[in-house]
Design a protein around this motif. Structure first.
Motif, short mmCIF file in Angstrom:
data_model
loop_
_atom_site.label_atom_id
_atom_site.label_comp_id
_atom_site.label_asym_id
_atom_site.label_seq_id
_atom_site.Cartn_x
_atom_site.Cartn_y
_atom_site.Cartn_z
N ARG A 51 0.63 -1.33 -0.18
CA ARG A 51 -0.19 -0.08 -0.09
C ARG A 51 0.41 1.29 -0.25
O ARG A 51 0.29 2.32 0.12
N SER A 52 2.33 1.10 0.06
CA SER A 52 2.69 2.62 0.51
C SER A 52 2.51 3.05 -1.46
O SER A 52 3.19 4.28 -0.79
N GLU A 53 2.29 3.00 -2.47
CA GLU A 53 2.08 3.50 -3.13
C GLU A 53 0.81 3.71 -2.96
O GLU A 53 -0.09 4.47 -4.71
N ASN A 54 -0.19 3.71 -2.27
CA ASN A 54 -1.69 4.03 -2.64
C ASN A 54 -2.81 3.95 -3.98
O ASN A 54 -2.99 4.35 -4.13
N LYS A 55 -2.33 2.65 -4.43
CA LYS A 55 -2.66 1.75 -5.42
C LYS A 55 -3.10 0.63 -4.89
O LYS A 55 -3.04 0.10 -4.08
N ARG A 56 -3.77 0.22 -5.84
CA ARG A 56 -5.08 -1.29 -5.37
C ARG A 56 -5.27 -2.08 -7.21
O ARG A 56 -4.08 -1.31 -7.90
N PRO A 57 -5.26 -3.07 -6.70
CA PRO A 57 -5.80 -3.69 -7.87
C PRO A 57 -6.76 -3.12 -8.56
O PRO A 57 -7.42 -3.09 -8.24
N PRO A 58 -6.74 -3.46 -10.63
CA PRO A 58 -5.50 -4.90 -10.66
C PRO A 58 -4.48 -3.83 -11.57
O PRO A 58 -4.44 -2.92 -11.55
N TYR A 59 -3.38 -5.02 -11.49
CA TYR A 59 -2.24 -4.21 -11.72
C TYR A 59 -1.84 -4.69 -12.83
O TYR A 59 -2.24 -6.04 -13.08
N VAL A 60 -0.86 -3.71 -14.21
CA VAL A 60 -0.70 -4.31 -15.45
C VAL A 60 0.78 -3.51 -15.33
O VAL A 60 1.14 -2.56 -14.51
N THR A 61 2.09 -4.46 -16.10
CA THR A 61 2.92 -3.88 -15.77
C THR A 61 2.43 -3.60 -17.59
O THR A 61 2.13 -4.19 -18.94
N VAL A 62 3.16 -2.05 -17.79
CA VAL A 62 3.30 -1.40 -19.51
C VAL A 62 4.81 -1.52 -20.22
O VAL A 62 4.99 -0.07 -19.43
N ASP A 63 5.43 -1.98 -20.24
CA ASP A 63 6.84 -1.96 -21.74
C ASP A 63 7.84 -1.57 -19.88
O ASP A 63 8.16 -1.14 -19.84
N GLY A 64 7.09 -2.39 -18.99
CA GLY A 64 8.09 -2.82 -17.72
C GLY A 64 7.50 -1.57 -16.31
O GLY A 64 8.55 -1.89 -14.88
N LYS A 65 7.18 -0.58 -16.41
CA LYS A 65 6.38 -0.02 -15.48
C LYS A 65 4.96 -0.61 -15.22
O LYS A 65 4.32 -0.71 -15.71
N VAL A 66 5.04 -1.02 -13.58
CA VAL A 66 4.33 -0.97 -13.08
C VAL A 66 2.88 0.11 -12.59
O VAL A 66 3.50 1.02 -13.01
N TYR A 67 1.61 -0.35 -12.90
CA TYR A 67 0.11 0.36 -12.96
C TYR A 67 -0.30 0.03 -12.02
O TYR A 67 -0.52 -1.53 -12.53
#
Ligand code: FES
Length: 86
Positions: A51-67
């Protein structure tokens, strides 16, 4: 335009919170974008408990970067933006 890899987390949390929709990405991309995306599913990307980046599922990587917090609409825009910049 180069080809990029999009990895959709198919772990339980991401799948339940919309990851399954993200796997239809290719159906929502226009040419020439769709020809420049390698789409893959993945087991848990180990982000769902962070939770350190205040993000939540669903997660994807696009060209190696996590969203996180990804929706199909946002994923289409993100992929197009990354490809346009390549
Ligand atoms: S289930 Fe997607 S990051 Fe864990």
């Amino acid at each position: 335009m180069r080809t990029i890899v999009v990895t959709v987390c198919s772990g339980t949390a991401c799948y339940i919170l919309g990851g399954s929709d993200l796997l239809t990405l290719r159906d929502h991309l226009e040419e020439p974008y769709s020809r420049h995306v390698m789409l893959a599913g993945s087991p848990c990307l180990n982000r769902c408990k962070d939770r350190s980046e205040n993000k939540r599922p669903p997660y994807v990587t696009v060209d190696g970067k996590v969203y996180g917090n990804m929706t199909l609409e946002t994923l289409v825009k993100t992929v197009q933006s990354v490809l346009d910049a390549s």
